[in-house]
Design an enzyme around this catalytic site. Structure first.
Site, short mmCIF file in Angstrom:
data_model
loop_
_atom_site.label_atom_id
_atom_site.label_comp_id
_atom_site.label_asym_id
_atom_site.label_seq_id
_atom_site.Cartn_x
_atom_site.Cartn_y
_atom_site.Cartn_z
N ARG A 103 -21.81 41.62 -16.55
CA ARG A 103 -21.15 41.57 -17.86
C ARG A 103 -22.13 41.20 -18.98
NH1 ARG A 103 -16.61 37.23 -19.22
NH2 ARG A 103 -16.58 37.67 -21.43
N THR A 155 -23.52 24.91 -24.71
CA THR A 155 -22.68 25.71 -23.80
C THR A 155 -22.27 24.93 -22.55
OG1 THR A 155 -24.70 26.61 -22.80
CG2 THR A 155 -23.68 27.90 -24.55
N PHE A 157 -20.73 24.75 -18.31
CA PHE A 157 -21.24 25.19 -17.01
C PHE A 157 -20.51 26.40 -16.45
CE2 PHE A 157 -17.63 22.59 -15.74
CZ PHE A 157 -17.08 23.38 -14.74
N LYS A 181 -28.75 24.56 -26.28
CA LYS A 181 -28.64 23.41 -25.37
C LYS A 181 -27.61 23.81 -24.31
CE LYS A 181 -26.66 19.74 -23.82
NZ LYS A 181 -26.34 19.76 -22.37
N PRO A 182 -28.07 24.27 -23.13
CA PRO A 182 -27.13 24.66 -22.09
C PRO A 182 -26.57 23.44 -21.37
CG PRO A 182 -29.35 24.89 -21.28
CD PRO A 182 -29.48 24.39 -22.70
N SER A 235 -15.38 21.15 -23.54
CA SER A 235 -14.11 20.43 -23.48
C SER A 235 -13.65 19.98 -24.87
CB SER A 235 -14.27 19.21 -22.58
OG SER A 235 -15.25 18.34 -23.13
N GLU A 254 -15.11 26.47 -29.29
CA GLU A 254 -14.35 27.19 -28.25
C GLU A 254 -14.03 26.16 -27.18
OE1 GLU A 254 -13.28 30.17 -28.31
OE2 GLU A 254 -14.50 31.23 -29.76
N ARG A 287 -12.04 28.69 -15.73
CA ARG A 287 -12.15 29.50 -16.95
C ARG A 287 -11.25 28.85 -17.99
NH1 ARG A 287 -10.75 35.59 -15.95
NH2 ARG A 287 -12.01 35.81 -17.82
N CYS A 288 -11.71 28.86 -19.22
CA CYS A 288 -10.84 28.31 -20.27
C CYS A 288 -9.56 29.13 -20.36
CB CYS A 288 -11.56 28.27 -21.61
SG CYS A 288 -12.16 29.87 -22.13
N GLU A 382 -5.43 20.40 -18.93
CA GLU A 382 -6.14 21.57 -18.43
C GLU A 382 -6.63 21.28 -17.00
OE1 GLU A 382 -10.11 22.34 -20.06
OE2 GLU A 382 -9.64 24.47 -19.99
N1 LIG Z 1 -12.59 28.28 -25.34
C1 LIG Z 1 -13.59 28.81 -24.65
O1 LIG Z 1 -14.09 29.89 -24.95
C2 LIG Z 1 -14.10 28.13 -23.43
C3 LIG Z 1 -13.91 26.77 -23.20
N2 LIG Z 1 -14.43 26.18 -22.07
C4 LIG Z 1 -14.11 24.78 -21.79
O2 LIG Z 1 -15.27 24.07 -21.33
C5 LIG Z 1 -14.87 23.00 -20.47
C6 LIG Z 1 -15.69 23.02 -19.20
O3 LIG Z 1 -17.04 22.95 -19.46
P1 LIG Z 1 -17.87 21.57 -19.39
O4 LIG Z 1 -19.30 21.97 -19.25
O5 LIG Z 1 -17.27 20.66 -18.39
O6 LIG Z 1 -17.61 20.99 -20.84
P2 LIG Z 1 -18.27 19.68 -21.53
O7 LIG Z 1 -17.53 19.49 -22.79
O8 LIG Z 1 -18.36 18.57 -20.58
O9 LIG Z 1 -19.78 20.13 -21.82
C7 LIG Z 1 -20.07 21.21 -22.68
C8 LIG Z 1 -21.48 21.03 -23.24
O10 LIG Z 1 -21.50 19.88 -24.09
C9 LIG Z 1 -22.58 19.04 -23.68
N3 LIG Z 1 -22.32 17.66 -24.04
C10 LIG Z 1 -21.84 16.64 -23.29
N4 LIG Z 1 -21.74 15.51 -24.02
C11 LIG Z 1 -22.17 15.82 -25.26
C12 LIG Z 1 -22.28 15.09 -26.47
N5 LIG Z 1 -21.94 13.81 -26.57
N6 LIG Z 1 -22.76 15.72 -27.56
C13 LIG Z 1 -23.10 17.02 -27.49
N7 LIG Z 1 -23.00 17.77 -26.38
C14 LIG Z 1 -22.53 17.18 -25.27
C15 LIG Z 1 -22.65 19.29 -22.19
O11 LIG Z 1 -23.86 18.81 -21.67
P3 LIG Z 1 -23.89 18.21 -20.16
O12 LIG Z 1 -23.76 19.37 -19.27
O13 LIG Z 1 -25.22 17.57 -20.11
O14 LIG Z 1 -22.76 17.23 -20.05
C16 LIG Z 1 -22.52 20.79 -22.15
O15 LIG Z 1 -23.71 21.42 -22.52
C17 LIG Z 1 -13.40 23.25 -20.19
O16 LIG Z 1 -12.63 22.38 -20.97
C18 LIG Z 1 -13.19 24.70 -20.63
O17 LIG Z 1 -11.89 25.01 -20.98
C19 LIG Z 1 -15.14 26.90 -21.14
C20 LIG Z 1 -15.35 28.24 -21.34
C21 LIG Z 1 -14.83 28.97 -22.46
O1 LIG Z 2 -16.75 34.39 -21.27
C1 LIG Z 2 -15.62 34.45 -21.74
O2 LIG Z 2 -14.80 35.37 -21.56
C2 LIG Z 2 -15.19 33.33 -22.60
O3 LIG Z 2 -16.23 32.56 -23.07
C3 LIG Z 2 -14.26 32.54 -21.92
O4 LIG Z 2 -14.55 32.59 -20.63
P1 LIG Z 2 -13.49 32.18 -19.64
O5 LIG Z 2 -12.17 32.51 -20.21
O6 LIG Z 2 -13.78 33.00 -18.44
O7 LIG Z 2 -13.74 30.72 -19.47
#
Ligand SMILES: NC(=O)C1=CN([C@@H]2O[C@H](COP(=O)(O)OP(=O)(O)OC[C@H]3O[C@@H](n4cnc5c(N)ncnc54)[C@H](OP(=O)(O)O)[C@@H]3O)[C@@H](O)[C@H]2O)C=CC1
Ligand SMILES: O=C(O)[C@H](O)COP(=O)(O)O
Length: 480
Positions: A103, A155, A157, A181-182, A235, A254, A287-288, A382
């Site tokens: 993709r 972004t 994980f 910043k991944p 999140s 997002e 997936r979100c 969620e």
């Molecule tokens: N709406 C959308 O398009 C989407 C939303 N999501 C949402 O993402 C979440 C899952 O992903 P997840 O990785 O757990 O999300 P997190 O919110 O835990 O982490 C996202 C990013 O933020 C970073 N981060 C953590 N703490 C801070 C801080 N204090 N300041 C700045 N950046 C920070 C993380 O780093 P680190 O890894 O080091 O903690 C990571 O790079 C779910 O809630 C999901 O729904 C996912 C995909 C698509």
């Molecule tokens: O990649 C995508 O389609 C969006 O960022 C959301 O992804 P997800 O819905 O698969 O989390």
């Protein structure tokens, strides 16, 4: 399957950076080492920002298109390599990571086309009544787009590769340099992604990729006044924290979702069961836009529950590197334990377990529950895992009311044969996206994507919207 751990640098404006503080990434399936990556200190962030702002002439549209097109081609030749690395970082099944790696080629190709597109506008002065504004009838007003000086992307994980592409590719199409910043859980894929873009000809100053301590590297990136825009996916809690810190800055959020699959009594139930399973279990349910609750009208409720249970049995969970596996692990054992607790709580409150429910370290078997109370955390919050909770509803109005009571508003699906019911749902649902007879995660890369309420501020992604986000429009008028 054997895997040789990788040892990767970060990239500051295209230059590899090796520091004495490596971060380890381990395979959630068996805990073995996937690789290490250097972590940055504050001075490296400063170097990345300065390199981006050094006064480079913006890349021409032609150069942006060329880089993105070449990158898409290189990725298409390396999908297997990226898929295997993502699986080793996340425990996602190869089926999922292969689909994701493929993709990303579409996102890059779409962005290459967007790089060539021009949405400049012209307004002629003779639209005003005669004599209203002095000289206006002969003037024209024009709008052109200019790149930002610098943007940042953060972004999550769950899609280690496409989440990067959704942010970085439109920034390149717009000509805007970006600091990425991944997730610390999936940095290896991000470093390989950046290397591929450099290989495709992206100048180093256009992209830095770094991870590091939140207090000395990540928060200073967010608050730095030289960073004009932040695009964040992750999140709700972290998104709101970033929004609070970012201050006077453009921001795209997002965030999480709690998507419903609403199944009406006239629905094709075979299709509904398929959508429930595909929507709940792909990407291990992380997936979100995953289906996080199925709302079914009473007259078809029992039959649908039975069909979903049957269809779920076809989804094999297990060794993520086995090509036959449908559902790999969650990102960590602790994530799986958290969901297991919510499952037990829902069952204690009256939910009936129809399939699955077992956990083995970070593996959670696809799970179906019916009669789930509407107010248990499993369906109110969620739940980021392969779970299908089924809830009865009286009718569409009841389903819409329940969906709208959620703090989330990302994407909802409706399964129905009735266009009028579908249009009612589209109008009444308080959400960013609605899909009829498809999963909530359905997406065209060019189309606007994103949520409202706690799922986002309504500023959407998707290649075209994101390209606008990474640019300023400049309005100018001419006397001709
Ligand atoms: N709406 C959308 O398009 C989407 C939303 N999501 C949402 O993402 C979440 C899952 O992903 P997840 O990785 O757990 O999300 P997190 O919110 O835990 O982490 C996202 C990013 O933020 C970073 N981060 C953590 N703490 C801070 C801080 N204090 N300041 C700045 N950046 C920070 C993380 O780093 P680190 O890894 O080091 O903690 C990571 O790079 C779910 O809630 C999901 O729904 C996912 C995909 C698509
Ligand atoms: O990649 C995508 O389609 C969006 O960022 C959301 O992804 P997800 O819905 O698969 O989390």
């Amino acid at each position: 399957m054997s895997f040789t751990p990788v040892c990767l640098p970060l990239y500051i404006a295209g230059e590899p950076l090796v520091t004495s503080q490596p971060l380890e990434v381990r395979y959630p399936y068996d805990g073995s080492l996937t690789g290490t990556v250097s972590t940055a200190r504050h001075e490296h962030l400063e170097a990345a920002i300065q390199a981006a702002l050094k006064g480079h002439a913006p890349l021409s549209r032609y150069s942006r298109e060329q880089v993105l097109r070449r990158a898409s081609l290189i990725f298409s030749q390396r999908t297997e390599e990226f898929a295997r690395l993502m699986t080793r970082e996340t425990g996602l099944a190869l089926k999922d990571t292969r689909a994701e790696a493929s993709r990303v080629c579409d996102v890059l190709h779409g962005a290459s086309m967007a790089a060539m597109e021009c949405d400049d506008a012209t307004f002629w002065g003779d639209v005003t009544p005669p004599g209203k504004i002095l000289g206006s009838r002969n003037r024209s007003v024009h709008v052109m787009r200019e790149p930002l000086r610098l943007a940042a992307a953060i972004t999550p994980f769950n899609h280690p590769l496409t989440q990067l592409a959704h942010k970085v590719a439109p920034a390149i199409a717009a000509g805007t340099p970006i600091v990425l910043k991944p997730s610390d859980k999936t940095p290896l894929t991000a470093v390989r992604f950046a290397e591929t873009l450099y290989e495709a000809g992206l100048p180093g100053w256009m992209l830095s990729v770094l991870i590091g301590p939140v207090d000395t590297v990540i928060e200073p990136l967010i608050t730095d006044p030289r960073v004009e825009a932040i695009s964040f996916t992750g999140s709700v809690a972290i998104g709101k924290r970033i929004a609070g810190m970012a201050g006077y800055k453009r921001i795209c959020l997002e965030l999480g979702g709690n998507s419903e699959l609403i199944v009406l009594k006239d629905a094709d139930l075979t299709l509904a069961a398929k959508l429930a399973c595909e929507g709940s279990y792909r990407n291990s349910g992380q997936r979100c836009t995953a289906v996080k609750r199925v709302l079914a009208e009473a007259s078809i409720y029992e039959e649908l529950a039975q069909r979903i249970t049957e269809a779920t049995k076809a989804f094999m969970s297990g060794d993520p590197e086995d090509s036959k596996t449908d559902v790999g692990t969650l990102i960590s054992e602790s994530a799986a334990i958290g969901i297991e607790k919510s499952l037990h709580e829902a069952i204690a409150r009256g939910a009936v377990l129809l399939a699955g429910g077992q956990r083995n370290v970070a593996l959670l078997v696809p799970t179906v529950l019916k009669d789930v109370p509407r107010d248990v955390p499993l369906v109110v919050e969620e739940t980021f895992g392969p779970i299908t909770p089924i809830i009865p509803v009286r009718d569409l109005a009841d389903a819409v009311q329940y969906a709208n009571s959620s703090r989330y508003g990302l994407s909802t699906s409706v399964v129905t044969d009735s266009m009028s019911q579908a249009m009612t749902a589209i109008r009444e649902l308080h959400t960013g996206m609605v899909h009829v007879n498809e999963v909530p995660g359905y997406r065209l890369e060019q189309a606007p994507f994103g949520g409202i309420k706690d799922s986002g501020l309504g500023i959407k992604e998707g290649i075209i919207e994101a390209k606008k986000f990474y640019s300023n429009s400049k309005t100018y008028s001419l006397p001709w």
